[in-house]
Design a protein around this motif. Structure first.
Motif, PDB file in Angstrom:
ATOM      1  N   ILE A 368       0.879  -1.165   0.000  1.00 22.63           N
ATOM      2  CA  ILE A 368       0.000   0.000   0.000  1.00 22.63           C
ATOM      3  C   ILE A 368       0.921   1.222   0.000  1.00 22.63           C
ATOM      4  O   ILE A 368       1.849   1.281   0.812  1.00 22.63           O
ATOM      5  N   ASP A 369       0.669   2.168  -0.870  1.00 20.00           N
ATOM      6  CA  ASP A 369       1.545   3.339  -0.937  1.00 20.00           C
ATOM      7  C   ASP A 369       1.219   4.289   0.213  1.00 20.00           C
ATOM      8  O   ASP A 369       0.603   5.338   0.022  1.00 20.00           O
ATOM      9  N   VAL A 370       1.636   3.888   1.409  1.00 19.71           N
ATOM     10  CA  VAL A 370       1.311   4.663   2.610  1.00 19.71           C
ATOM     11  C   VAL A 370       2.013   6.016   2.597  1.00 19.71           C
ATOM     12  O   VAL A 370       1.455   7.024   3.032  1.00 19.71           O
ATOM     13  N   ALA A 371       3.232   6.040   2.058  1.00 14.98           N
ATOM     14  CA  ALA A 371       3.992   7.298   2.026  1.00 14.98           C
ATOM     15  C   ALA A 371       3.196   8.388   1.311  1.00 14.98           C
ATOM     16  O   ALA A 371       3.208   9.555   1.722  1.00 14.98           O
ATOM     17  N   SER A 372       2.448   7.994   0.283  1.00 16.08           N
ATOM     18  CA  SER A 372       1.699   8.991  -0.498  1.00 16.08           C
ATOM     19  C   SER A 372       0.549   9.605   0.296  1.00 16.08           C
ATOM     20  O   SER A 372      -0.053  10.587  -0.124  1.00 16.08           O
ATOM     21  N   LEU A 373       0.219   8.981   1.432  1.00 17.95           N
ATOM     22  CA  LEU A 373      -0.880   9.511   2.247  1.00 17.95           C
ATOM     23  C   LEU A 373      -0.384  10.538   3.260  1.00 17.95           C
ATOM     24  O   LEU A 373      -1.163  11.177   3.943  1.00 17.95           O
ATOM     25  N   ARG A 374       0.929  10.632   3.373  1.00 17.41           N
ATOM     26  CA  ARG A 374       1.480  11.598   4.344  1.00 17.41           C
ATOM     27  C   ARG A 374       1.701  12.940   3.662  1.00 17.41           C
ATOM     28  O   ARG A 374       2.818  13.372   3.447  1.00 17.41           O
ATOM     29  N   THR A 375       0.595  13.556   3.260  1.00 20.26           N
ATOM     30  CA  THR A 375       0.668  14.868   2.624  1.00 20.26           C
ATOM     31  C   THR A 375      -0.195  15.843   3.408  1.00 20.26           C
ATOM     32  O   THR A 375      -1.120  15.426   4.106  1.00 20.26           O
ATOM     33  N   PRO A 376       0.089  17.138   3.294  1.00 16.82           N
ATOM     34  CA  PRO A 376      -0.582  18.124   4.160  1.00 16.82           C
ATOM     35  C   PRO A 376      -2.098  18.150   4.029  1.00 16.82           C
ATOM     36  O   PRO A 376      -2.792  18.445   5.009  1.00 16.82           O
ATOM     37  N   GLU A 377      -2.644  17.829   2.851  1.00 17.61           N
ATOM     38  CA  GLU A 377      -4.106  17.971   2.727  1.00 17.61           C
ATOM     39  C   GLU A 377      -4.857  16.836   3.434  1.00 17.61           C
ATOM     40  O   GLU A 377      -6.049  16.947   3.689  1.00 17.61           O
ATOM     41  N   LEU A 378      -4.166  15.758   3.779  1.00 19.82           N
ATOM     42  CA  LEU A 378      -4.824  14.659   4.481  1.00 19.82           C
ATOM     43  C   LEU A 378      -4.518  14.710   5.972  1.00 19.82           C
ATOM     44  O   LEU A 378      -3.396  14.997   6.374  1.00 19.82           O
ATOM     45  N   THR A 379      -5.538  14.450   6.772  1.00 13.58           N
ATOM     46  CA  THR A 379      -5.346  14.437   8.227  1.00 13.58           C
ATOM     47  C   THR A 379      -5.276  12.989   8.698  1.00 13.58           C
ATOM     48  O   THR A 379      -6.071  12.155   8.259  1.00 13.58           O
ATOM     49  N   TRP A 380      -4.336  12.706   9.579  1.00 10.29           N
ATOM     50  CA  TRP A 380      -4.248  11.366  10.175  1.00 10.29           C
ATOM     51  C   TRP A 380      -4.770  11.431  11.596  1.00 10.29           C
ATOM     52  O   TRP A 380      -4.405  12.320  12.357  1.00 10.29           O
ATOM     53  N   GLU A 381      -5.622  10.463  11.943  1.00  7.51           N
ATOM     54  CA  GLU A 381      -6.132  10.422  13.300  1.00  7.51           C
ATOM     55  C   GLU A 381      -5.904   9.024  13.827  1.00  7.51           C
ATOM     56  O   GLU A 381      -6.415   8.052  13.254  1.00  7.51           O
ATOM     57  N   ARG A 382      -5.135   8.905  14.901  1.00  6.58           N
ATOM     58  CA  ARG A 382      -4.915   7.577  15.495  1.00  6.58           C
ATOM     59  C   ARG A 382      -6.109   7.268  16.380  1.00  6.58           C
ATOM     60  O   ARG A 382      -6.378   7.992  17.324  1.00  6.58           O
ATOM     61  N   VAL A 383      -6.879   6.211  16.066  1.00 12.25           N
ATOM     62  CA  VAL A 383      -8.070   5.947  16.870  1.00 12.25           C
ATOM     63  C   VAL A 383      -7.890   4.799  17.852  1.00 12.25           C
ATOM     64  O   VAL A 383      -8.552   4.750  18.890  1.00 12.25           O
ATOM     65  N   ARG A 384      -7.021   3.885  17.533  1.00  6.92           N
ATOM     66  CA  ARG A 384      -6.661   2.796  18.443  1.00  6.92           C
ATOM     67  C   ARG A 384      -5.230   2.462  18.113  1.00  6.92           C
ATOM     68  O   ARG A 384      -4.725   2.900  17.081  1.00  6.92           O
ATOM     69  N   SER A 385      -4.627   1.612  18.935  1.00  7.52           N
ATOM     70  CA  SER A 385      -3.294   1.189  18.558  1.00  7.52           C
ATOM     71  C   SER A 385      -3.419   0.399  17.253  1.00  7.52           C
ATOM     72  O   SER A 385      -4.343  -0.403  17.086  1.00  7.52           O
ATOM     73  N   GLN A 386      -2.575   0.675  16.288  1.00  4.70           N
ATOM     74  CA  GLN A 386      -2.557   0.033  14.971  1.00  4.70           C
ATOM     75  C   GLN A 386      -3.680   0.470  14.026  1.00  4.70           C
ATOM     76  O   GLN A 386      -3.839  -0.095  12.953  1.00  4.70           O
ATOM     77  N   VAL A 387      -4.498   1.434  14.437  1.00  4.87           N
ATOM     78  CA  VAL A 387      -5.581   1.883  13.557  1.00  4.87           C
ATOM     79  C   VAL A 387      -5.492   3.388  13.325  1.00  4.87           C
ATOM     80  O   VAL A 387      -5.540   4.171  14.279  1.00  4.87           O
ATOM     81  N   ASP A 388      -5.354   3.789  12.061  1.00  2.00           N
ATOM     82  CA  ASP A 388      -5.344   5.214  11.725  1.00  2.00           C
ATOM     83  C   ASP A 388      -6.508   5.521  10.805  1.00  2.00           C
ATOM     84  O   ASP A 388      -6.798   4.747   9.888  1.00  2.00           O
TER      85      ASP A 388
END
Ligand code: NAG
Ligand code: NAG
Ligand code: NAG
Length: 471
Positions: A368-388
């Motif tokens: 999965i191209d996870v690196a491509s999701l680390r861009t400013p327009e996307l927000t990451w929210e950690r909801v549980r351990s191992q779940v974003d």
């Protein structure tokens, strides 16, 4: 001393209709920096104790009045005993080895110092070694994975265990030292998982190697360290690499994944599988396992596959073979297990529907191209351990599990039966090295002999069949 050889010849004839395929099995599960990449079930339920005293500062006696151990609380032994009994039920190969070899005592005189995860499953191994005649001193290869009640149960029956859950780095080496450095007792076999024990003995007690008949090493890391020693000409005893065993392909990939895909998804997301549309990318052994489990739960399963043989197999097994782009807008779950890179691209993640789940069951963590999701327009929210939750500007959420790493390692436990295969392999390797005639093994790293690998399969087969016919 008379050398003992265990014979499995009759067994082989009796079951010759079952093909034995030599396969390879990797043991990679990373839990902490402190040690190892091997499997552990690592579930424990008696750890909520308020007792903050370090076990090193306590004096404890078992019911026989001995104090040659150091565990969290010897009073938990009863709980541990029950855990061990439960584990025994799914470790019939070890129990069967115990029964077969108990009379011969192939490990009589063996003094084994061991460093592994200390769990109910390992306890079944240790008690098997004791039943076959060995004396054991044991420590943990990982500072977090010890089941305290199991360590107590082993100490109660007289095995010198030095381990508790949540050791410090200093405790970790102290425990290893306590195992090796004992007046009037010198080990002649080492069972290691990660190479820390072997390393410690090399550094602190090199003379001990004069008595050592062999090292059995479990993990990929530890085996790697042994090969390095061997290359440098510093390995002074034979060592057995049990990283490879005959059952890798089928057990780890097909059956393990069939067991753990539902577990991993359930623990992280509480998803209902029935009626969900799932796309599994890749129809190798892992894909076959995942799709079988999901289909049985009533999910609608699509498969993407570029290899024509596997694609045809997927058709024959009743799955719709599709291109990911055809179904990307409608699926609820994407599971990757192709072994390739960027199987799910940013463009495809952009088109997924709100609330869909993305996870990886393949060995690499680049599917999965996870690196491509680390861009400013996307927000990451950690909801549980191992779940974003990854949130798009319009509010759409995609649920990403274990940041695209192997889901089953991070989010599910290992079935006892699988640990049984590892433990039985270790026991057979110890028996082989301990009883090998002078000269069979030199100062080198060996794989478990093929003959032993077959014995291993037969032991499990007996166990499995026994279960079926008894009921
Ligand atoms: C251990 O097993 C894995 C998987 O079969 C293999 O890739 C790796 O090379 C092995 N490592 C060693 C040191 O034998
Ligand atoms: C996890 O999945 C990998 C395949 O990607 C497999 O080799 C391994 O055995 C699985 N482990 C468990 C504990 O299910
Ligand atoms: C996504 O789903 C959540 C929860 O159901 C909802 O609150 C949100 O409005 C949805 N967003 C979009 C863009 O559909």
């Amino acid at each position: 001393r008379q050398r003992v050889q265990i014979q499995f010849v009759e067994d082989k004839q009796e079951f010759s209709r079952f093909p034995t395929k030599a396969g390879r099995r990797s043991l990679s599960r990373s839990i902490s920096q402190s040690s190892t990449d091997s499997y552990s079930s690592a579930a424990s339920y008696t750890d909520s104790s308020d007792d903050e005293t370090s076990p090193r500062d306590k004096t404890q006696l078992n019911s026989k009045g001995t104090s040659d151990f150091c565990v969290k609380n010897i009073k938990q032994a009863e709980f541990g005993r029950r855990e061990i009994e439960i584990a025994e039920q799914d470790m019939s190969a070890l129990i069967s080895l115990r029964k077969r070899a108990q009379g011969e005592k192939p490990l009589a005189g063996a003094k084994i110092v061991g460093c592994t995860h200390i769990t109910a499953q390992t306890a079944v191994l240790i008690e098997t070694l004791v039943a076959l005649g060995a004396q054991c001193r044991w420590t943990a290869c990982n500072i977090y994975s010890t089941q305290n009640e199991v360590a107590a149960a082993l100490s109660e029956i007289g095995v010198a265990v030095f381990a508790w859950k949540g050791e410090s780095e200093d405790d970790f080496w102290w425990c290893i030292d306590k195992c090796v450095n004992m007046e009037g007792w010198q080990p002649n076999m080492i069972l290691d998982d990660g190479g820390d024990l072997t390393h410690w003995v090399y550094k602190k007690y090199p003379n001990v190697f004069k008595k050592i008949r062999g090292i059995v090493e479990e993990s990929v890391t530890g085996v790697h360290r042994l090969y390095q020693l061997s290359k440098a000409g510093k390995l002074c005893v034979p060592a057995m690499n049990v990283n490879d065993s005959v059952t890798k392909q089928k057990f780890d990939n097909l059956y393990c994944c069939r067991e753990s895909i539902l577990d991993g998804l359930k623990r992280t997301t509480d998803v209902m599988f029935g009626g969900k549309q799932v796309v599994v990318c890749g129809y190798g052994e892992v894909g076959k396992g995942c799709t079988a489990a999901l289909k049985a739960m009533g999910s609608i399963v699509y498969v993407t596959e570029i290899d024509p043989i596997c694609a045809l197999q997927a058709c024959m097994d009743g799955f719709r073979v599709v291109k990911l782009n055809e179904v990307i807008r409608q699926v609820d779950v994407i599971i990757t297990c192709t072994g390739n890179k960027n199987v799910v691209t940013r463009d495809q993640l952009d088109r997924m529907k709100n609330g869909s789940i993305v996870c990886n069951m393949g060995h690499s963590n680049t599917e999965i191209d996870v690196a491509s999701l680390r861009t400013p327009e996307l927000t990451w929210e950690r909801v549980r351990s191992q779940v974003d939750h990854v949130i798009w500007p319009d509010g759409k959420r995609v649920i990403l599990l274990a940041e695209g790493r192997l889901l089953n390692l991070s989010c599910s436990t290992v079935p006892t039966f699988v640990l049984s295969i590892t433990a039985t392999t270790q026991a057979l390797a110890l028996i082989e090295l301990y009883n090998a005639p002078e000269g069979r093994y030199k100062q080198d790293v060996y794989l478990l002999p093929k003959k032993m690998g077959e014995s291993l399969l037969y032991l499990h087969l007996f166990g499995a069949l026994h279960e079926n016919t008894e009921k």
